[in-house]
Design an enzyme around this catalytic site. Structure first.
Site, short mmCIF file in Angstrom:
data_model
loop_
_atom_site.label_atom_id
_atom_site.label_comp_id
_atom_site.label_asym_id
_atom_site.label_seq_id
_atom_site.Cartn_x
_atom_site.Cartn_y
_atom_site.Cartn_z
N LYS A 1 4.20 -5.80 8.68
CA LYS A 1 4.18 -4.66 7.76
C LYS A 1 5.44 -3.84 7.92
O LYS A 1 5.74 -3.35 9.01
CB LYS A 1 2.95 -3.78 8.02
CG LYS A 1 2.84 -2.62 7.03
CD LYS A 1 1.46 -2.01 7.03
CE LYS A 1 1.30 -1.01 5.90
NZ LYS A 1 -0.08 -0.52 5.78
N GLY B 1 0.83 -1.20 0.00
CA GLY B 1 0.00 0.00 0.00
C GLY B 1 0.86 1.24 0.00
O GLY B 1 2.06 1.18 -0.28
N GLY B 2 0.24 2.37 0.35
CA GLY B 2 0.95 3.63 0.30
C GLY B 2 2.09 3.72 1.28
O GLY B 2 3.09 4.40 1.02
N ASP C 1 -8.28 7.19 7.18
CA ASP C 1 -8.29 6.61 5.83
C ASP C 1 -9.21 5.38 5.80
O ASP C 1 -8.83 4.32 5.32
CB ASP C 1 -6.88 6.23 5.40
CG ASP C 1 -6.79 5.93 3.89
OD1 ASP C 1 -7.71 6.35 3.15
OD2 ASP C 1 -5.82 5.28 3.47
N VAL D 1 3.24 -5.70 3.19
CA VAL D 1 2.81 -6.63 4.23
C VAL D 1 3.21 -8.06 3.82
O VAL D 1 2.99 -8.47 2.68
CB VAL D 1 1.28 -6.57 4.45
CG1 VAL D 1 0.86 -7.53 5.55
CG2 VAL D 1 0.85 -5.16 4.80
#
Length: 308
Positions: free
Chosen positions: A38, A18-19, A137, A23
């Site tokens: 992560k 992701g950003g 988010d 992971v």
């Protein structure tokens, strides 16, 4: 992969990215079980933290933030188990590994299931907000549903700043009007994202969709979604669910949260639960989240005596 992180975790295959980072599935040699690990691959200077700090080294602040996240324990929130820095000096944290869980938007979509999912996300947000944490988010990919229908909210706490604006973070489609108009993020901003997700889940369309990013921003800030499109997707007896979703999409964050709270018990009834008695697991999570109050001198003596 055959990499050992912090002498404790044997990293296996990548599960996603992701950003903020990547992971992996990893075997925790201390716990004797698989976890999700992560790695935070962006610079800590690009992150916004939940707790208020007066400055300092960003990696130290990130460690403090991990400590806060690791203190969260709730049935509908992913558990952060451990945190540290790997051999490449990259921060990491580990979480409970959810097997066979799927994102919210691909989970069972019958109306009763959606009500129960809504209720579980609502309870997770209540817990986070009680602890002073704003998700920032909230979106379908950050909400997983397991085979038993239990919801887990993840990726809460840390927010990645949007490039070019040091005060704006999140995913445009689920940002609240006050975030876009005034760069203000409050607990009610999470409630707005909750309303967007479940409007979308029930109708099959985003309440403010537009191909143009600028036009979508304008619609989020100033236009109301089609209430008739939402009502058309509800079965008899579920009008209160429509009321709640529309309350979540109120443009005024103060009014939004007040209206959201007013409809809470109705949602619990629609899910088939008693409003007068919360399940024991939820009561326990709020007890664990309570802050120590009073007897500060005695507490200080105890800490000093224990050497902690």
């Amino acid at each position: 992969m055959n990499i050992v992180v912090s002498k404790r975790y044997r990293v296996a295959e990548k599960l996603g990215a992701g950003g903020m980072g990547e992971v992996y599935r990893a075997f925790d040699r201390m716990r004797g079980e698989d976890v999700a690990l992560k790695r935070v691959l962006i610079e800590p200077e690009q992150l916004r933290f939940q707790s208020v700090h007066a400055g300092g080294d960003p990696r130290t602040l990130l460690a403090q933030e991990f400590r806060l996240l690791a203190s969260m324990r709730h049935p509908n929130i992913i558990s952060v188990l451990d945190y540290g820095v790997d051999g490449a000096r990259q921060p990491f944290f580990t979480m409970t590994l959810l097997r066979d869980a799927i994102p919210l938007h691909t989970a069972a979509n019958d109306l009763r299931s959606r009500v129960r999912q809504f209720l579980q996300v609502m309870r997770a947000l209540e817990y986070l907000h009680r602890r002073g944490v704003i998700h920032r988010d909230l979106k379908p990919n950050n909400i997983l549903v397991d085979v038993d229908g239990q919801v887990r909210v993840l990726d809460f706490g840390l927010a990645l700043e949007t490039e070019g604006d040091e005060h704006l973070s999140g995913t445009l489609a689920y940002m609240a009007p006050e975030t876009l108009a005034s760069k203000l993020t409050v607990p009610a901003s999470d409630v707005h994202a909750l309303g967007v997700m479940f409007y979308e889940a029930l109708t099959g369309q985003h309440p403010f969709f537009h191909k143009s990013m600028a036009s979508m921003m304008r619609k989020i800030i100033s236009e109301l979604p089609s209430e008739s499109a939402l009502r058309a997707c509800l079965l008899p007896g579920y009008d209160a669910l429509g009321d709640l979703i529309m309350a979540c999409l109120d443009k005024d964050p103060v009014s939004r949260y007040e209206r959201f709270e007013q409809h809470r018990d109705t949602l619990i009834r629609l899910a088939g639960e008693e409003t007068t008695l919360e399940p024991a697991l939820f009561r326990e999570s709020f007890l664990q989240s309570a802050r120590f109050v009073g007897r500060r001198d005695e507490y200080t003596q105890l800490v000093d005596g224990l050497g902690v």
